[in-house]
Design an enzyme around this catalytic site. Structure first.
Site, PDB file in Angstrom:
ATOM      1  N   SER A 101       0.827  -1.199   0.000  1.00  0.00           N
ATOM      2  CA  SER A 101       0.000   0.000   0.000  1.00  0.00           C
ATOM      3  C   SER A 101       0.865   1.254   0.000  1.00  0.00           C
ATOM      4  O   SER A 101       1.676   1.456  -0.887  1.00  0.00           O
ATOM      5  CB  SER A 101      -0.959  -0.049   1.190  1.00  0.00           C
ATOM      6  OG  SER A 101      -1.933   0.955   1.102  1.00  0.00           O
ATOM      7  N   ASP A 244      -2.425   6.093  -4.205  1.00  0.00           N
ATOM      8  CA  ASP A 244      -1.299   5.393  -3.598  1.00  0.00           C
ATOM      9  C   ASP A 244      -0.888   4.241  -4.515  1.00  0.00           C
ATOM     10  O   ASP A 244      -1.521   4.005  -5.552  1.00  0.00           O
ATOM     11  CB  ASP A 244      -1.653   4.932  -2.178  1.00  0.00           C
ATOM     12  CG  ASP A 244      -2.792   3.931  -2.141  1.00  0.00           C
ATOM     13  OD1 ASP A 244      -3.554   3.846  -3.130  1.00  0.00           O
ATOM     14  OD2 ASP A 244      -2.943   3.231  -1.124  1.00  0.00           O
ATOM     15  N   ASP A 248      -6.079   2.200  -3.996  1.00  0.00           N
ATOM     16  CA  ASP A 248      -7.342   2.132  -3.256  1.00  0.00           C
ATOM     17  C   ASP A 248      -7.634   3.419  -2.488  1.00  0.00           C
ATOM     18  O   ASP A 248      -8.687   3.551  -1.873  1.00  0.00           O
ATOM     19  CB  ASP A 248      -7.387   0.921  -2.320  1.00  0.00           C
ATOM     20  CG  ASP A 248      -6.283   0.898  -1.280  1.00  0.00           C
ATOM     21  OD1 ASP A 248      -5.439   1.821  -1.259  1.00  0.00           O
ATOM     22  OD2 ASP A 248      -6.263  -0.055  -0.467  1.00  0.00           O
TER      23      ASP A 248
END
Length: 451
Positions: A101, A244, A248
């Site tokens: 992430s 990112d 998401d």
């Protein structure tokens, strides 16, 4: 050595340090065995963001799954919501998104996806982590799994967004909206510009190549997006979008080249969806009080869940919520699926611009004004519990919610303190009616938490 982080959000660490090939194999084998025991023989879908370690991770993960006796479908470099949607709309019995992430490029991680195309529910994730050291049964030569590829998942994801029933695609196309897009050299460069062009936008891409070497810190916070702000002004664009690395989370820059704050992404999505589809909103405990104002305008309620998109998504499913998400830029549009999805969020925001005829700054100006401050305290893992033990004293006199960490609320402001599920840090979120007040409360809280 850094700490391997295991939680409902998955397993992550620094590649070659705490996240080594044997560690990856252990967790993947346990997950694959669990899914096989629950659903029988089937296939697991895997996809990865652009990190330089992603390919090595993919091969390790795929060979482990096959060695358990399950088949593998590799999607290649894709967004995390693309992986989740692919699982949901197939006969797969699970999935793994290979992504850390917003973490720096030396990190990588695995996010484990259940058969329904959502991350593991907290109770199942807890059982999985508890059993990870149990022995597994490896397949023999007659029952080893196979592997194939599916490189059409991105287009299917785009098509699903374009087919949101209340999204007037033609109205968006007529506006010829000029967008500057910062994909931070993540997986977004492979989906976001394609979607935006399908919506008739003129797209100026920065940091579009999915190299995994991020041009700036990957979390789409205001102070990381100065390049995007400058580009919006330089190109006289209508809007700037930042995502990112696993696409998401969505942040927005207005037409004047000013970040509006990632907490407004889900609020603007609510403003677009609720006039078309009434229903209660679901957001997490750290999301802005603005959701209550938007909900009141349309005569619906706000339900607050624990932080974590699985908690928001499950509650949305339960009450059939038409829109929800998290204040970190995570927009959940059930017409696509019950997971955070930046491309879907872009489409909703563009729909709002097209139908309102207003600029981003005009839309923001119409909203009530609250001011956010957030910070994090990095600690040695051994100091985490001691810091959290101070919280009841820090929040003495507040109305307390212990659903997720500890949140204290007073008139027109709140402070939320919680341990991160992905890093050895404590996060502090504050919202009030003035930036000075929020900043001061945040600084004071961090200072009081320090050892």
């Amino acid at each position: 050595m850094s700490k391997l982080m295991t939680s409902v959000s998955g397993v992550r660490g620094i590649f070659g340090d705490t996240l080594t090939p044997p560690v990856v194999q252990k967790y993947v084998a346990s997950f694959a065995a669990m899914q096989k025991k629950t659903f029988g023989k089937g296939r697991i879908i895997i996809g990865r963001d652009s990190r330089t370690t992603g390919l090595a991770m993919m091969h390790n993960i795929a060979s482990t799954i096959m060695s358990i006796g399950l088949d593998v479908t590799d999607l290649g470099v894709v967004s995390t919501p693309t992986v989740l949607l692919a699982v949901e709309e197939s006969d797969a019995i699970g999935g793994i998104a290979i992504t850390a992430s917003h973490n720096p490029p030396q990190w990588n991680a695995m996010k484990f996806v259940d058969q329904d195309g959502m991350f593991l529910a907290p109770d199942k994730a807890a059982r999985f982590l508890q059993d990870v050291d149990q022995p597994v049964t490896w397949a023999d030569w007659q029952s080893v799994g196979s592997m194939n590829t599916d490189f059409d998942a991105i287009q299917r994801h785009i098509d699903k967004v374009l087919n949101i029933p209340y999204l007037n695609v033609e109205a968006i196309r007529k506006q010829r909206i000029k967008v500057v897009l910062d994909s931070v050299n993540g997986a977004g460069g492979l989906i976001s510009p394609v979607l935006l062009k399908a919506l008739g936008c003129t797209v100026v891409g920065i940091n579009s190549e999915p190299t995994g070497v991020f041009a700036h810190p990957a979390e789409p916070l205001n102070h990381n997006l100065t390049q995007l702000e400058d580009a919006v002004k330089a190109h006289s664009a209508d809007i700037g979008f930042a995502t990112d690395p696993d696409v998401d989370r969505l942040s927005i820059v207005d037409e004047h080249g000013r970040c509006i704050g990632e907490e407004l992404s889900v609020v603007l999505a609510q403003c677009f969806v609720l006039p078309k589809k009434r229903g209660d909103i679901v957001v997490n405990l750290s999301t802005s009080m603005l959701s209550e104002d938007i909900a009141a305008k349309y005569g619906v309620k706000v339900h607050r869940s624990k932080v974590g998109e699985i908690n928001v998504g499950k509650k949305m499913q339960e009450i059939l919520s038409p829109i929800g998400g998290e204040g970190n830029g995570g927009i959940i549009c059930p017409e696509v699926h019950y997971t955070r999805d930046a491309p879907a969020g872009m489409a909703l925001i563009l729909g709002l611009l097209a139908e309102s005829g207003k600029t981003v700054s005009e839309l923001v100006q119409e909203l009530p004004k609250y001011y956010f401050a957030k910070d994090k305290l990095e600690l040695n893992p051994s100091d985490m519990d001691g810091a959290m033990a101070k919280v009841p004293t820090i929040l003495q006199g507040y109305r307390i919610d212990t659903q997720d960490g500890i949140k204290g609320t007073k008139d027109k402001h709140w402070i939320h303190i919680r341990k991160s599920g992905t890093e050895p840090i404590i996060r502090v979120y504050v919202e009030s009616e003035s930036q000075a007040c929020s900043d001061q409360l945040c600084r004071q809280t961090i200072a009081k938490l320090k050892p």
